[in-house]
Motif scaffolding. Structure first.
Motif, mmCIF file in Angstrom:
data_model
loop_
_atom_site.group_PDB
_atom_site.id
_atom_site.type_symbol
_atom_site.label_atom_id
_atom_site.label_comp_id
_atom_site.label_asym_id
_atom_site.label_seq_id
_atom_site.Cartn_x
_atom_site.Cartn_y
_atom_site.Cartn_z
ATOM 1 N N LEU A 147 0.861 -1.180 0.000
ATOM 2 C CA LEU A 147 0.000 0.000 0.000
ATOM 3 C C LEU A 147 0.899 1.232 0.000
ATOM 4 O O LEU A 147 1.757 1.375 0.874
ATOM 5 N N ALA A 170 -1.594 -0.986 -4.122
ATOM 6 C CA ALA A 170 -2.685 -0.014 -4.130
ATOM 7 C C ALA A 170 -2.144 1.355 -3.743
ATOM 8 O O ALA A 170 -1.109 1.469 -3.069
ATOM 9 N N MET A 213 -8.539 1.601 3.436
ATOM 10 C CA MET A 213 -7.564 1.042 2.497
ATOM 11 C C MET A 213 -6.793 -0.115 3.112
ATOM 12 O O MET A 213 -6.468 -1.095 2.422
ATOM 13 N N THR A 217 -6.999 -3.728 1.343
ATOM 14 C CA THR A 217 -5.825 -4.289 0.654
ATOM 15 C C THR A 217 -5.026 -5.263 1.506
ATOM 16 O O THR A 217 -4.259 -6.058 0.970
ATOM 17 N N PRO A 219 -2.193 -4.981 3.309
ATOM 18 C CA PRO A 219 -0.812 -4.982 2.816
ATOM 19 C C PRO A 219 0.143 -5.638 3.800
ATOM 20 O O PRO A 219 -0.129 -5.710 5.006
ATOM 21 N N ILE A 222 3.935 -0.967 3.848
ATOM 22 C CA ILE A 222 3.431 0.359 3.484
ATOM 23 C C ILE A 222 4.604 1.245 3.089
ATOM 24 O O ILE A 222 5.596 1.353 3.831
#
Length: 296
Positions: A147, A170, A213, A217, A219, A222
């Protein structure tokens, strides 16, 4: 402990442009007043630059033959020193991510060049270090889902465009809606804020957007574009965050990442003003605040 990636060649003189490359040296002067571990990046291999950028554009940067129209779009001439910096900065963001995978949080004391497109630089950005680093990390299986959280005052249009359509990375961009670029790209999620948005309204937009988010996602890494041009005194910003507001922004990002056990790597992003020391101090404070929030 704060792990920071820096190279002396991050500081260059850009002819024909007003970008403050001197701030990258001043940031390190400020950070060295406190405890930190410095790491030196290597140039990003060409094949990973070409994973995000058109090979012809990459070659033009490396051979000093960037078209004048593209240099105007970038905002300065791509000299050999600028080209050297342009390949070191993605290497720094990638190294910060690798360090974050080991230590939890690490910072690149440069990077955040989110306006660079696949076939062109733009807006003081030559290569898009965020996209390049993400594609290398995914390609070498250091991460499965990334992310990119872009909290610069300007939309991360280049990052969004380069990575559009991928399911393993993303992009979230929270930015001043009326600021550069005029034509916005489509991030996975965009939050455009009105001019003059202050601390409370900014955090009220950030909290649900980042939570959504992260839930969407999930993740395992990040990458954080931590621009400080959201500050009320920034020369190119249109928002109105205070020092305390930026600190709260950074603390929220770091604590959310830590709570989910997600490594966090930051890149500096934008920050502009006549007082280079004041701008550098904001960048340094962001790195320190991220480390404090992540590790405490």
């Amino acid at each position: 402990m704060l792990h920071v990636v820096h190279h002396r060649d991050y500081v260059v003189t850009a002819s024909g442009g007003a970008h403050q490359f001197s701030k990258y040296g001043v940031v390190m002067d400020v950070l060295r007043d406190g405890p930190l571990v410095e790491h030196r990046p290597e140039a990003m291999p060409v094949r990973w630059l070409e994973a995000a950028h058109d090979p012809a554009y990459v070659a033009s940067v490396l051979t000093g033959s960037v078209a004048p129209a593209i240099e105007r779009r970038i905002g300065f001439a791509v000299t050999p020193d600028v080209a050297r910096r342009a390949v070191l900065s993605p290497g720094g963001t990638w190294l910060a991510a690798k360090l974050a995978l080991t230590h939890g949080y690490a910072a690149n004391a440069a990077g955040g060049s989110h306006h660079a497109l696949s076939d062109s630089g733009a807006g003081y950005c030559v290569f898009n270090d965020l996209a390049v680093a993400a594609l290398r990390l995914l390609g070498e299986r250091d991460a499965r889902r990334i992310l990119i959280v872009d909290l610069d005052v300007h939309q991360g249009d280049g990052t969004a465009a380069i990575l559009a359509g991928r399911t393993d990375v993303a992009t979230l961009s929270i930015h001043a809606e009326k600021n550069f670029p005029v034509r916005k790209a489509q991030s996975t999620m965009d939050v455009g804020l009105p001019d003059g948005t202050g601390d409370d309204a900014y955090l009220a937009a950030l909290v649900p957007a980042l939570d959504a988010m992260m839930d969407r996602t999930r993740p395992d890494l990040i990458l954080y574009q931590a621009g400080v041009d959201v500050h009320r005194d920034d020369k190119l910003g249109r928002l109105a965050l205070t020092d305390a507001g930026i600190a709260a922004r950074d603390a929220f990002v770091a604590t959310r990442a830590r709570a989910h056990g997600i490594p966090l790597a930051s890149a500096m992003g934008g920050g502009y003003g006549n007082d280079v020391y004041a701008v550098a101090a904001r960048h340094a404070a962001t790195m320190r605040n991220l480390a404090t929030a992540y590790f405490d």
